[in-house]
Design an enzyme around this catalytic site. Structure first.
Site, PDB file in Angstrom:
ATOM      1  N   ARG A 223       0.860  -1.186   0.000  1.00 18.47           N
ATOM      2  CA  ARG A 223       0.000   0.000   0.000  1.00 18.47           C
ATOM      3  C   ARG A 223       0.894   1.233   0.000  1.00 18.47           C
ATOM      4  O   ARG A 223       2.011   1.201   0.542  1.00 18.47           O
ATOM      5  CB  ARG A 223      -0.873   0.018   1.258  1.00 18.47           C
ATOM      6  CG  ARG A 223      -1.993  -1.017   1.258  1.00 18.47           C
ATOM      7  CD  ARG A 223      -3.134  -0.619   0.311  1.00 18.47           C
ATOM      8  NE  ARG A 223      -4.284  -1.482   0.443  1.00 18.47           N
ATOM      9  CZ  ARG A 223      -4.618  -2.441  -0.418  1.00 18.47           C
ATOM     10  NH1 ARG A 223      -3.869  -2.676  -1.475  1.00 18.47           N
ATOM     11  NH2 ARG A 223      -5.715  -3.161  -0.238  1.00 18.47           N
ATOM     12  N   HIS A 271      -1.869   1.199  -9.490  1.00 21.37           N
ATOM     13  CA  HIS A 271      -2.512   0.154  -8.670  1.00 21.37           C
ATOM     14  C   HIS A 271      -3.157  -0.927  -9.549  1.00 21.37           C
ATOM     15  O   HIS A 271      -4.352  -1.203  -9.442  1.00 21.37           O
ATOM     16  CB  HIS A 271      -3.549   0.783  -7.722  1.00 21.37           C
ATOM     17  CG  HIS A 271      -3.846  -0.078  -6.520  1.00 21.37           C
ATOM     18  ND1 HIS A 271      -4.082   0.426  -5.266  1.00 21.37           N
ATOM     19  CD2 HIS A 271      -3.966  -1.419  -6.387  1.00 21.37           C
ATOM     20  CE1 HIS A 271      -4.327  -0.559  -4.417  1.00 21.37           C
ATOM     21  NE2 HIS A 271      -4.258  -1.702  -5.077  1.00 21.37           N
TER      22      HIS A 271
END
Ligand code: GLV
Length: 308
Positions: A223, A271
């Site tokens: 993340r 992402h």
């Protein structure tokens, strides 16, 4: 009894078909069509609309459509409701592809050749053997293990680091904070696959970068919140780190003015390292519902104290 899905509608349509065929007794609704809220026993989300859970008095299981759950606000979800993150082969396969791509790109100096091409510079760099390039993966869940298994196959000396001790064939396993310096000191290419928790937030920071050997490179597929952006840029600018490949950022989308976009030794992707595959994940969710109904342990059950 019904299932409410609130995420990517294309995937929802595939799940609806699987449910109709294989679990016809569980009516499937795609948000915002909730059906009768009192009938909703199962809810699947990526992020949760505020107030939704409070309207579902008979909710029994909350499924996250992703592997990580840090983006979910669980404060309104009663402790009695199990939260299940996605553990499914399609998501794992995508992550293995991306991590392999990133590690091979760094191993074979792809960022340097991209820069040379911009300068029309024809210059061969020494080709290192895989055996000389030590790869380390932080986070040894299902994805971390699959990534290490694949990379081990190329001949990279592979190590893993996790909170709790693990044993993996052919992989040097390190566990706990005390073992971190030794793990980092032997790692030329670091891949982060940790969950984001209060303990791991900001873990990719100055102290960690300094513990890596000079010239090391970093791949972040965990993340964005794992990285202290200024520390990463400083380590790259000082030449201590050679490159970084970042699939996740904080915030997302990465704002146009963010320095990561234009840093010559950073590669950013939006992402996309891996995504929950509609077909394979539908099977996993239906299987988990069956498990729940017969009182068997759920695959991917989140430990809410631990945070993943
Ligand atoms: C994506 O980042 C996921 O958690 O599945």
């Amino acid at each position: 009894m019904s299932f409410l899905y609130k995420s990517d509608p294309a995937r929802g349509a595939v799940w609806a078909r699987h449910f109709a065929e294989r679990a016809p007794e569980v009516p499937f609704h795609i948000w915002p069509d909730v059906g009768d809220p009192a009938q909703v026993r199962y809810l699947a989300v990526w992020t949760m609309p505020a107030g939704l859970v409070e309207t579902l008095p008979n909710l029994e299981v909350l499924f996250c459509v992703g592997a990580g759950i840090d983006q979910l606000d669980l404060s309104k979800v009663p402790d009695s409701i199990p939260v299940v993150r996605m553990v499914e082969p399609g998501l794992v396969a995508g992550m293995v592809e991306y991590a392999t791509l990133a590690v091979l790109a760094l191993h074979r100096d792809w960022p340097a050749y991209a820069a040379q091409q911009r300068e029309r510079k024809w210059q061969a760099l020494r080709v290192a053997r895989a055996q000389e390039r030590r790869v380390g993966v932080m986070g040894l869940g299902v994805m971390g293990q699959a990534v290490l298994e694949k990379l081990h196959g190329f001949g990279f000396p592979c190590a893993g680091w996790s909170r709790a001790a693990r044993r993996l064939d052919g992989i040097e396993c390190h566990a706990g904070e005390d073992a971190l310096p030794a793990f980092l000191g032997r790692t030329d290419i670091l891949v982060n696959l940790l969950p984001l928790t209060a303990e791991t937030r900001g873990i990719l920071s100055r102290g960690l970068f300094e513990a890596l050997p000079r010239g090391a490179a970093v791949v972040n597929v965990g993340r964005g919140g794992h990285v202290v952006a200024g520390d990463l840029i400083a380590a790259l600018d000082a030449g201590h780190l050679s490159a970084a490949i970042l699939d996740v950022t904080d915030p997302e989308p990465l704002p146009p003015e963010h320095p990561f976009w234009i840093h010559p030794r950073i590669v950013v992707t939006p992402h996309i390292a891996s995504e929950t595959q509609p077909e394979t994940s539908a099977s996993v969710v239906i299987d988990n519902i069956r498990r729940h109904q017969r009182g068997a342990p759920l695959v991917g059950l989140v430990d809410r104290q631990r945070g993943y």
